[in-house]
Design an enzyme around this catalytic site. Structure first.
Site, short mmCIF file in Angstrom:
data_model
loop_
_atom_site.label_atom_id
_atom_site.label_comp_id
_atom_site.label_asym_id
_atom_site.label_seq_id
_atom_site.Cartn_x
_atom_site.Cartn_y
_atom_site.Cartn_z
N GLY A 6 -10.04 -5.66 3.09
CA GLY A 6 -8.85 -6.27 3.00
C GLY A 6 -7.68 -5.51 3.49
O GLY A 6 -7.90 -4.00 4.08
N CYS A 7 -6.56 -5.89 3.62
CA CYS A 7 -5.27 -5.29 4.30
C CYS A 7 -4.12 -5.77 4.04
O CYS A 7 -3.68 -6.84 3.38
CB CYS A 7 -5.71 -5.15 5.69
N ALA A 8 -3.11 -5.01 4.59
CA ALA A 8 -1.63 -5.68 4.59
C ALA A 8 -1.47 -5.38 6.12
O ALA A 8 -1.68 -4.47 6.85
CB ALA A 8 -0.61 -4.53 3.92
N HIS A 42 -0.59 -1.90 10.22
CA HIS A 42 -1.73 -2.12 9.43
C HIS A 42 -1.97 -1.18 8.23
O HIS A 42 -1.90 0.05 8.54
CB HIS A 42 -2.76 -2.26 10.46
N GLY A 43 -2.41 -1.50 7.01
CA GLY A 43 -2.66 -0.76 6.00
C GLY A 43 -4.12 -1.12 5.75
O GLY A 43 -4.05 -2.51 5.37
#
Lengths: 364, 497, 242
Positions: free
Chosen positions: A12-14, A182-183
């Site tokens: 999953g991510c930001a 991106h995280g």
């Protein structure tokens, strides 16, 4: 334990992005500040950035960013580069020692141009020649990994939280007309820098949030067209699909969106005749590239950026505008962190691409 | 000297029997007669279960004959019976329906499906959109644009199916007209296709053209211009899974009335389908037949080439893909038939799972998988078989045996006798009348919609909401109980990997 | 007199502790802080800025006012109380909400009011002033959703696709004459007459209007569609037992 690429790791991510239509310079610390606000969406196992317009002095050369596990892999890669490219400049990418980023590989940057006679021999055009050379390094040279190879753009990524990655790479020293960030929140410990995002091929870079359920159908389809998915990540396969559709099939980005986030047949049936026919054609023609499951992506390319959600909009994505600058983010707060007063903010519908490009006449 | 005891025993619960004699009228094999009381001719019983189903008192039941031969590890009772039968009759052993398989694994049963947990959401197909609509046909290599840059629709004609399940080819002659009628009506109502097989198309079925695939087999029975144009696709039948390499033989006894008229062969004379098409001795000849059919139908219909799954199926499929065919049907080892030599049925060919996996991978290796569509058939028993076949690489499947079962077939494998008590594989008017096409159509519709609901449920569990995202999605599968060679051919990982 | 705190000057933990301990509190400069007002039972919380995801989850009483936009998963599994947002809401608003009232002045994203329900005296109420995204009221199991289309031209579509799919109880009111596209055949939809509007909507709209200083009469004068589950059509026929 198996390294990323030997095993498929969902995450999953930001994501967030900033694009200045008038080409005005955005400092790298700005994007770092925005993504940092979404700290909770990552888990410290991957962060990265792509900046566009950051190497104007070398705008006509491919900027290669390469991770090496060892001196040996560097020597081997440089021998390969020497025999295929004219190397204009090479150096270590300057980094800052920080406690948060550990165990870095050797990180090198090269500005190169393909050797003219080699291109002629290969009968390929320059981009295809370069892309193939990079894929070859990644496939064949043990311990070498090209993670950025576009012109006048660069990817910076590592294992760590995005804000720490930004400090590590001294992102404040770069500025450009566009940035994505991106995280990452992988469900496994990849421990390998190549697995962080953005993922890029030539000047096309993708940051992505979500896990797609069509992965293997898409992977096996795109691998038919001379791509090799080494990382087994969604972002990699999305990047290759977009590269294939835009560069080889010459589709527009909007058409790409209609392929990978194709409207439901029931939605197509509501459109007028010509538009319905166009959408149905794209869906039938490229059915192998329909992506299902949750995703929101930001696609960077020379002179533009595209944001796209899956057709059910299973991941959040908001777009904000202030003057000629456009902001994209998984969360509104990240945009407000760098631009509190927006002219406009909205959430695009699922499958509806938002495409921004430089204003006419802007030189980058 | 009769060395073969009966296979089955007919048993009566005497206290339940009301002597209505319904069973004597229902048994088309004359295994039950009334001579002052019920008389059972056990040796004639084929275990079709008609009497059991029709008995108003549930008074009958069929068991296996418990008699057994000497227990010999090499020569089983069945093996001995086959020898006795051939020494008695001197002929090729004839059988029907699909191979029972015996020692050949059913790979579908070794494959397990995936589902979403946390990292991506499962989908409830009852409430969220879930697409099973499938287009099958050829795709050009690249898009084309007009002078102002708009996309030109350069796709050749496609078959549009509302669900990726079609009915397999079953000819009029092998099955009754009522069977074809039920299949045609069900196909029209569920938005899929039935396939009329190689015996021509009865005029009364022309109205179902939009849901009909017509077949062109080596015998070319009933093939003419109107026939070709009364369909939405044309299938060239090269072979079938139950009898690869073998032709067909419909006995003169079945060539009566409308069967004769539809096949356009005289009544009472055998109809032979040659083993090969004698105008196709090589792949370039196939291209010629594909092209001539397209010419005859104005390039308005996709052309399917159906082949049996044989050992070198992958290069064969690749050759077909390059022959101009739009769709390839691969029929596996367990596919059914109205009549086939038993040795062929049980020993020639490959299970569909291996074949479809090998073909899909080969077409990808050659970069042409997206150019053609692939249909899997032969032993698709339920919705999970459909899902697994598609995940292995098929675009759609077709079912024959399961469709016949929906119409009452109990797999007694006596189709070749022509006395089918269920009115399916027979042309005897009094038997044909037993099958009500309207009721049959309803049962087929129920089956297709039930399977489709299950497919949606399974896809929803995987977080996939469109069937094309399942196609070739082998990570949706894991295997248990297979060796590494099998895993490699199937292209799937072992459970836990 | 309420306590005031500037969210940008304290860390997230301190902010949450403060909110938890004070019954009347005003937070300014809010930017992405998650889970504010979670499971709060009473008192008044006023927020200015952009609170992060999970605002007012499990809210169990009291009042929360937000001046600004809110993000995703707001009022998730809310049990009681009141939330008013003078701005837009993101995706998955009021998921599985069981009771209380949520008023949004602007638009809501995808999946607003999914599986909202009602139980005994608890009646969940969600009113969206603008438009809602796709899957509004999916699986609705009880309670009330109203979408008002306040700044939309008359006759506009107020929802995205797949509105009320799988809804089996509760009510959805749309202030428009345009039926949602592709409404499931398991639902009934009708234009409400004056009497029905008065009976079912007047109280609700008056509450909503007063929260944002709007003219209730003007809102009520518009046409309203009512969507409910058709009790004669269930999903039972899908199953076959062996």
């Amino acid at each position: 334990m198996m390294k990323e690429g030997e095993v498929r790791i969902p995450s999953g991510c930001a994501i967030c992005g900033i694009f200045s239509r008038d080409g005005s310079q955005i400092c790298g610390d700005r994007i770092a500040h925005a993504i940092a606000l979404m700290h909770n969406r990552s888990n410290g196992l991957g962060g990265g950035f792509a900046g566009y317009g950051i190497y104007p002095q070398y705008r006509d050369h491919y900027a290669l960013h390469i991770f090496y596990d060892s001196l040996k892999s560097r020597e081997e890669t440089e021998r390969f580069l020497d025999s295929h490219f004219d190397i204009i400049n090479l150096s270590k990418i300057p980094v800052r020692q920080t406690d948060q980023i550990t165990d870095p590989p050797l990180i090198w940057r090269y500005f190169v141009s393909p050797l003219v006679h080699k291109i002629q021999d290969s009968q390929l055009e320059e981009n295809e020649y370069t892309a193939r050379c990079m894929i070859r390094i990644n496939n064949l040279i043990e311990g070498a990994y090209v993670f950025s190879c576009g012109k006048n753009m660069g990817v910076f990524k590592a294992v760590g939280y995005p804000e720490d990655v930004a400090r590590f790479y001294r992102l404040e020293d770069y500025s450009g007309y566009a940035w994505t960030a991106h995280g990452r929140y992988p469900t496994n410990t990849p421990g390998w820098w190549g697995g962080a995002h953005p993922f890029a091929l030539l000047d096309l870079s993708v940051v992505h949030n979500g896990e797609i359920s069509s992965y293997d159908a898409n992977r096996r389809a795109v691998e038919m067209y001379d791509y090799k998915c080494n990382l087994l990540t969604d972002t990699e396969v999305i990047t290759y699909i977009l590269d294939y559709l835009t560069r080889k099939e010459k589709l527009t980005l909007e058409e790409c969106a209609n392929v990978i986030a194709a409207p439901f047949w029931s939605t197509i049936a509501l459109k007028d005749g010509q538009e319905a026919a166009r959408l149905a054609y794209l869906r039938k023609m490229y059915s192998s590239f329909l992506i299902t499951g949750p995703f929101s992506i930001l696609v960077g390319f020379t002179g533009g950026m595209m944001a796209l959600n899956d057709r059910l909009k299973l991941r959040s994505l908001v777009v904000g505008e202030k003057g000629r600058t456009v902001y994209f983010s998984s969360e509104e707060a990240a945009i407000r962190a760098v631009e509190p007063e927006l002219d406009r903010i909205w959430a695009p519908a699922g499958g509806q691409p938002v495409i921004v490009t430089l204003d006419e006449g802007v030189r980058i | 000297m009769n060395l073969i005891p009966s296979r089955y025993r007919i048993n009566l619960r005497k206290e339940e029997c009301i002597q209505c004699r319904r069973c004597t009228r229902e048994c088309s094999f004359h295994a039950i007669e009334f001579r002052g009381g019920l008389v059972f001719n056990h040796e004639k019983c084929v275990d079709c279960q008609r009497c059991v189903a029709m008995c108003p008192r549930d008074a009958l039941y069929i068991t296996k004959n418990e008699n057994r031969f000497a227990c010999h590890a090499v020569y089983s009772t069945e093996a001995l019976k086959e020898i006795y039968r051939q020494s008695e009759a001197g002929g090729v052993l004839l059988s029907s329906m699909g191979s029972p398989g015996r020692t050949v694994p059913i790979y579908f049963d070794h494959l397990l499906l995936n589902a979403s947990q946390v990292t991506n959401p499962s989908i409830d197909p009852l409430r969220e959109p879930m697409e099973t609509r499938t287009f099958i046909g050829r795709r050009p290599e690249h898009v084309e644009r007009d002078e102002v840059g708009r996309l030109i629709d350069n796709l050749p004609p496609h078959l549009e199916l509302q669900t990726p399940i079609m009915f397999s080819a079953m000819s009029y002659g092998a099955v009754s007209l009522n069977v074809q009628r039920a299949l045609a009506m069900a196909a029209a109502r569920t938005g899929t296709c039935f396939n009329c097989g190689e015996g021509g198309l009865h005029e009364s079925l022309y109205q179902y053209a939009a849901n009909t695939i017509v077949q062109v087999a080596s015998g070319r029975f009933g093939v003419h211009e109107t026939y070709l144009n009364s369909a939405s696709a044309i299938e060239i039948k090269i072979g079938q899974g139950a009898k690869p390499g073998i032709g067909g033989h419909l006995t003169g006894a079945k060539i009566i009335g409308d069967v004769s008229k539809t096949r356009m062969v005289p009544e009472g004379i055998d109809a032979i389908s040659p083993a090969p098409h004698h105008d196709i001795y090589s792949i370039e000849d196939l291209r010629q037949l594909v092209s001539s059919l397209k010419e005859a139908t104005g390039y308005r219909k996709p052309v399917i080439v159906k082949v049996a799954a044989v050992h070198n199926i992958a290069p064969i499929a690749s050759g077909i893909a390059r022959s101009g065919a739009d769709i390839i049907t691969i029929d596996g080892f367990r596919g059914g038939t109205g009549a086939a030599p038993m040795r062929i049925r049980d020993n020639v060919g490959l299970p569909i799972e291996l074949a479809i996996a090998a073909v899909d991978q080969r077409l990808r290796d050659e970069k042409i998988r997206d150019r053609v569509s692939v249909i899997a058939s032969g032993g698709i028993r339920n919705s999970t078989d459909v899902v697994k076949a598609i995940a292995l690489g098929a675009d759609a499947v077709s079912v024959g045996t399961a469709a016949l079962c929906a119409l009452g077939c109990h797999l007694c494998a006596s189709c070749h006798s022509g006395s089918c008590a269920w009115g399916i594989a027979t042309q005897k008017p009094e038997l044909v009348d037993r099958l009500d096409p309207e009721e049959g159509a309803e049962r087929l519709c129920n089956l297709i919609s039930a399977w489709t609901s299950e497919i949606k449920e399974i896809m929803g569990g995987m977080g996939i909401n469109s069937i094309e995202a399942l196609r070739g999605n082998r990570l949706a599968l894991r295997a248990v109980g297979l060796n590494s060679r099998e895993l490699a051919v199937l292209g799937v990982k072992y459970g836990g990997e | 007199m309420s306590v005031q705190v500037n969210a940008s000057q304290v860390d997230e933990r301190t902010l949450k502790d403060l909110i938890e301990s004070e019954s009347n509190i005003e937070v300014t400069g809010c930017l992405g802080q998650r889970y504010l007002g979670v499971a709060r039972k009473c008192g008044q919380l006023r927020i200015t800025g952009t609170p992060g995801n999970g605002l007012a989850s499990y809210l169990d009483g009291g009042e929360i006012y937000v001046h600004g936009n809110v993000q995703d998963a707001v009022a998730d599994t809310m049990n009681d109380g009141f939330l008013a947002v003078d701005g837009n809401a993101g995706d998955a608003l009021c998921y599985a909400m069981r009771g209380g009232r949520v008023f949004i002045r602007g638009n809501a994203g995808y999946r607003a009011g999914v599986h909202m329900k009602a139980y005994r005296e608890r009646q969940s109420i969600l009113v969206i002033g603008g438009r809602a995204g796709s899957f509004l009221g999916e699986y609705l199991a009880g309670g009330t959703i109203a979408v008002l289309g306040l700044d939309c031209p008359a006759g506009s579509q107020l929802t995205g696709y797949f509105c009320a799919n799988g809804m089996y109880a509760g009510s959805i009111y749309l202030r428009t004459t345009a039926r949602p596209v592709g409404l499931s055949d398991k639902l009934s939809c009708h234009l409400m007459d004056g009497e029905e509007k008065k009976a079912k909507l007047e109280g609700l709209i008056r509450d909503y209007a007063s929260a944002f200083s709007l003219d209730a009469q003007q809102i009520l004068s518009g046409p309203f569609l009512s969507i409910e589950a058709d009790p004669h059509k269930s999903y039972r026929q899908l199953y076959a037992t062996l």
